[in-house]
Design an enzyme around this catalytic site. Structure first.
Site, PDB file in Angstrom:
ATOM      1  N   LYS A 204       0.831  -1.213   0.000  1.00  0.00           N
ATOM      2  CA  LYS A 204       0.000   0.000   0.000  1.00  0.00           C
ATOM      3  C   LYS A 204       0.867   1.266   0.000  1.00  0.00           C
ATOM      4  O   LYS A 204       0.622   2.214  -0.753  1.00  0.00           O
ATOM      5  CB  LYS A 204      -0.923  -0.005   1.226  1.00  0.00           C
ATOM      6  CG  LYS A 204      -1.673   1.272   1.477  1.00  0.00           C
ATOM      7  CD  LYS A 204      -2.724   1.567   0.427  1.00  0.00           C
ATOM      8  CE  LYS A 204      -3.221   2.994   0.543  1.00  0.00           C
ATOM      9  NZ  LYS A 204      -4.108   3.391  -0.544  1.00  0.00           N
ATOM     10  N   ASN A 208       1.284   4.379  -3.177  1.00  0.00           N
ATOM     11  CA  ASN A 208       1.162   5.840  -3.079  1.00  0.00           C
ATOM     12  C   ASN A 208       2.493   6.540  -3.331  1.00  0.00           C
ATOM     13  O   ASN A 208       2.525   7.652  -3.845  1.00  0.00           O
ATOM     14  CB  ASN A 208       0.586   6.229  -1.718  1.00  0.00           C
ATOM     15  CG  ASN A 208      -0.915   6.000  -1.682  1.00  0.00           C
ATOM     16  OD1 ASN A 208      -1.543   5.844  -2.730  1.00  0.00           O
ATOM     17  ND2 ASN A 208      -1.497   5.962  -0.505  1.00  0.00           N
ATOM     18  N   CYS A 258      -3.413  10.698   1.515  1.00  0.00           N
ATOM     19  CA  CYS A 258      -2.658   9.502   1.111  1.00  0.00           C
ATOM     20  C   CYS A 258      -1.315   9.854   0.483  1.00  0.00           C
ATOM     21  O   CYS A 258      -0.268   9.630   1.076  1.00  0.00           O
ATOM     22  CB  CYS A 258      -3.479   8.685   0.122  1.00  0.00           C
ATOM     23  SG  CYS A 258      -4.931   7.951   0.861  1.00  0.00           S
TER      24      CYS A 258
HETATM   25  N1  LIG Z   1      -9.218   9.332   2.351  1.00  0.00           N
HETATM   26  C1  LIG Z   1      -8.699   8.587   1.404  1.00  0.00           C
HETATM   27  O1  LIG Z   1      -8.792   8.896   0.229  1.00  0.00           O
HETATM   28  C2  LIG Z   1      -7.988   7.287   1.731  1.00  0.00           C
HETATM   29  C3  LIG Z   1      -7.754   6.345   0.718  1.00  0.00           C
HETATM   30  C4  LIG Z   1      -7.133   5.140   1.048  1.00  0.00           C
HETATM   31  C5  LIG Z   1      -6.729   4.911   2.351  1.00  0.00           C
HETATM   32  N2  LIG Z   1      -6.950   5.846   3.322  1.00  0.00           N
HETATM   33  C6  LIG Z   1      -6.537   5.547   4.693  1.00  0.00           C
HETATM   34  O2  LIG Z   1      -7.703   5.215   5.447  1.00  0.00           O
HETATM   35  C7  LIG Z   1      -7.535   5.631   6.801  1.00  0.00           C
HETATM   36  C8  LIG Z   1      -8.714   6.505   7.221  1.00  0.00           C
HETATM   37  O3  LIG Z   1      -8.681   7.681   6.458  1.00  0.00           O
HETATM   38  P1  LIG Z   1      -9.955   8.615   6.323  1.00  0.00           P
HETATM   39  O4  LIG Z   1      -9.670   9.539   5.214  1.00  0.00           O
HETATM   40  O5  LIG Z   1     -11.205   7.810   6.283  1.00  0.00           O
HETATM   41  O6  LIG Z   1      -9.901   9.377   7.738  1.00  0.00           O
HETATM   42  P2  LIG Z   1     -11.014  10.344   8.344  1.00  0.00           P
HETATM   43  O7  LIG Z   1     -10.297  11.312   9.206  1.00  0.00           O
HETATM   44  O8  LIG Z   1     -11.924  10.833   7.266  1.00  0.00           O
HETATM   45  O9  LIG Z   1     -11.902   9.385   9.274  1.00  0.00           O
HETATM   46  C9  LIG Z   1     -11.427   8.755  10.412  1.00  0.00           C
HETATM   47  C10 LIG Z   1     -12.572   8.611  11.400  1.00  0.00           C
HETATM   48  O10 LIG Z   1     -12.119   7.795  12.480  1.00  0.00           O
HETATM   49  C11 LIG Z   1     -12.714   8.276  13.672  1.00  0.00           C
HETATM   50  N3  LIG Z   1     -11.937   7.709  14.788  1.00  0.00           N
HETATM   51  C12 LIG Z   1     -10.649   7.935  15.117  1.00  0.00           C
HETATM   52  N4  LIG Z   1     -10.290   7.174  16.168  1.00  0.00           N
HETATM   53  C13 LIG Z   1     -11.391   6.436  16.505  1.00  0.00           C
HETATM   54  C14 LIG Z   1     -11.641   5.463  17.505  1.00  0.00           C
HETATM   55  N5  LIG Z   1     -10.696   5.068  18.379  1.00  0.00           N
HETATM   56  N6  LIG Z   1     -12.883   4.934  17.574  1.00  0.00           N
HETATM   57  C15 LIG Z   1     -13.849   5.317  16.728  1.00  0.00           C
HETATM   58  N7  LIG Z   1     -13.664   6.233  15.744  1.00  0.00           N
HETATM   59  C16 LIG Z   1     -12.445   6.777  15.647  1.00  0.00           C
HETATM   60  C17 LIG Z   1     -12.695   9.773  13.524  1.00  0.00           C
HETATM   61  O11 LIG Z   1     -13.653  10.390  14.348  1.00  0.00           O
HETATM   62  C18 LIG Z   1     -13.019   9.932  12.018  1.00  0.00           C
HETATM   63  O12 LIG Z   1     -14.409  10.102  11.798  1.00  0.00           O
HETATM   64  C19 LIG Z   1      -6.176   6.331   6.874  1.00  0.00           C
HETATM   65  O13 LIG Z   1      -5.208   5.428   7.264  1.00  0.00           O
HETATM   66  C20 LIG Z   1      -5.944   6.735   5.422  1.00  0.00           C
HETATM   67  O14 LIG Z   1      -4.573   6.865   5.128  1.00  0.00           O
HETATM   68  C21 LIG Z   1      -7.586   7.015   3.040  1.00  0.00           C
END
Ligand SMILES: NC(=O)c1ccc[n+]([C@@H]2O[C@H](COP(=O)([O-])OP(=O)(O)OC[C@H]3O[C@@H](n4cnc5c(N)ncnc54)[C@H](O)[C@@H]3O)[C@@H](O)[C@H]2O)c1
Length: 411
Positions: A204, A208, A258
């Site tokens: 992964k 990126n 990312c």
């Molecule tokens: N956004 C993207 O395009 C994308 C694409 C691929 C991978 N990712 C990966 O996915 C992961 C999440 O990214 P995202 O963009 O969804 O983040 P985000 O910030 O949009 O969402 C994360 C959510 O997790 C919640 N959270 C945090 N700790 C928590 C806990 N202990 N219990 C319950 N809820 C909790 C937060 O309140 C938030 O709503 C990251 O590792 C990111 O690198 C993101």
């Protein structure tokens, strides 16, 4: 399907994943500790804009998805919480994932599977997650099973990509991989590769990093071409006619959660080896400053001295999404602050919160009336639909949307 799945973290990744599963018949509970977010979902409102997602959301609700701000008991947990990097060490900040795993351990039953879907650097599972689980008295492989199943979807096309992208599942034991695969197969129509955890982690991050390095090459070309008055777009167009060349387009920088973050994990963990990766990060991070220099040159050339007559179109990190995290426009505004340049106007049709930065204007016509130079930072579809309105402006087009002419400047 009898298996109960709990998705922990309902952000840009966890929410689409949970509703996609539920709309395909999986028994899903989505958990997020942000109570306001959970209340909004429970009142029947999506929390962000994304093509085609509302239909999936309402379908998931009709099929019984539940949202909660407290932990629940489930068979499989899918953890999709943030994984930022530490700005000093450049290493992953695993604290959200660690806390989420601790929360899961406080509610799960024996035999539960914890799938980390968040992007994590190679060995994160070994260095941080396994010790936390073992310290809590659980035997991995017996009391709790762990896995890493990173996500690849691109904001703007999430619904399609969730169903059509290939996926990877990293596990210790192949039969656990098969159980997890069954859940993802409910909606994923492409190949699902089962491998070991470290391979899944590294794959992964490598994906990126590959994207970041390729964008950096295009951005470096843009700078070289600018210095010697060459048309970078024409050069890339011609070079790409070579059967084995596929250069990307330059732009004002790289943002989002990312590509602008994950390559740092390699730089942090392998500082003497990830040299190309580090240079690429530096080049992409230098682009907002380069854009700023170009704005300053264009202002000088056109005899414009008042920076408040400059308008930035687009605050998000890419077109047609509402996510502003790490966006080049935010970085540009930061740089402007350092140069004590203030008053620049900002417009973004995708961003509902108009208080994110100063001088954000809600109405497009009002925005256009208040500026002389329009800087295209993001090529939202809205811009293309309104091309007639901006014909008479001086345009600095960092996204190569417009034909070059005496009023259109490029990177
Ligand atoms: N956004 C993207 O395009 C994308 C694409 C691929 C991978 N990712 C990966 O996915 C992961 C999440 O990214 P995202 O963009 O969804 O983040 P985000 O910030 O949009 O969402 C994360 C959510 O997790 C919640 N959270 C945090 N700790 C928590 C806990 N202990 N219990 C319950 N809820 C909790 C937060 O309140 C938030 O709503 C990251 O590792 C990111 O690198 C993101």
């Amino acid at each position: 399907m009898n298996t109960k799945v709990c998705v922990v973290g309902l952000g840009y990744i966890g929410l689409p994943t949970s509703i996609m599963m539920a709309s395909h018949g999986v028994n899903v509970v989505g958990v997020d500790y942000n109570k306001a977010l959970v209340d909004k979902l429970n009142s029947g409102h999506m929390t962000f804009k994304e093509k085609g997602i509302d239909d999936i959301f309402f379908d998931a609700i009709s099929k019984g998805i539940k949202f909660s701000h407290e932990g629940v008991s489930a068979d499989i947990y899918i953890v999709a919480v943030p994984t930022p990097y530490n700005k000093l060490s450049k290493k992953i900040d695993p604290s959200y994932v660690i806390n989420a795993v601790k929360d899961v351990m406080s509610v799960c039953s024996k035999g539960a599977i914890i799938v980390i879907e968040s992007t994590i650097s190679p060995s994160t599972m070994d260095k941080y997650i396994r010790p936390v689980i073992e310290k809590n008295g659980f035997v991995i492989g017996k009391d709790i099973h762990i896995a890493h199943a990173p996500e690849r979807i691109i904001p703007g096309n999430m619904v399609y990509e969730l169903q059509h992208n290939s996926r990877t599942i990293g596990v210790d034991e192949p039969y656990i991989g098969e159980k997890i695969k069954e859940i993802y197969s409910s909606f994923c129509q492409n190949e699902i590769v089962i491998t070991d955890i470290k391979t899944a982690e590294m794959t992964k991050v490598v994906e990126n990093t590959f994207r970041d390095i390729n964008i950096a090459f295009a951005n470096e070309l843009a700078k070289i071409c600018r210095q010697d008055n060459m048309n970078v777009y024409e050069i890339i167009k011609i070079a790409n006619k070579h059967p084995r060349v596929n250069i990307l387009q330059p732009g004002p920088g790289v943002g989002g959660h990312c590509i602008s973050v994950d390559p740092w994990f390699l730089v942090g963990d392998y500082p003497n080896l990830a040299l190309l990766t580090h240079e690429a990060r530096k080049i992409n991070d230098s682009m907002p400053e380069f854009v700023l220099e170009r704005i300053s040159c264009i202002m000088e050339e056109r005899g414009i001295t008042d920076v408040s007559r400059v308008g930035l179109y687009g605050l998000t990190y890419k077109e047609d999404v509402d996510d502003v995290r790490e966006s080049p426009t935010l970085q540009l505004l930061e740089n402007m602050k350092k140069h004590l340049a203030s008053g620049v106007k900002v417009f973004d049709p995708m961003v509902a919160n108009k208080n994110i930065v100063p001088n954000m204007i809600y109405d497009f016509d009002e925005f256009l009336d208040s500026i002389d130079i329009l800087v295209v930072m993001v090529a939202h579809s809205h811009l293309k639909k309104n091309i007639n309105k901006i014909k008479d402006k001086i345009i600095f087009d960092t996204r190569n949307v417009f034909e070059l002419n005496k009023n259109v400047y490029k990177l």
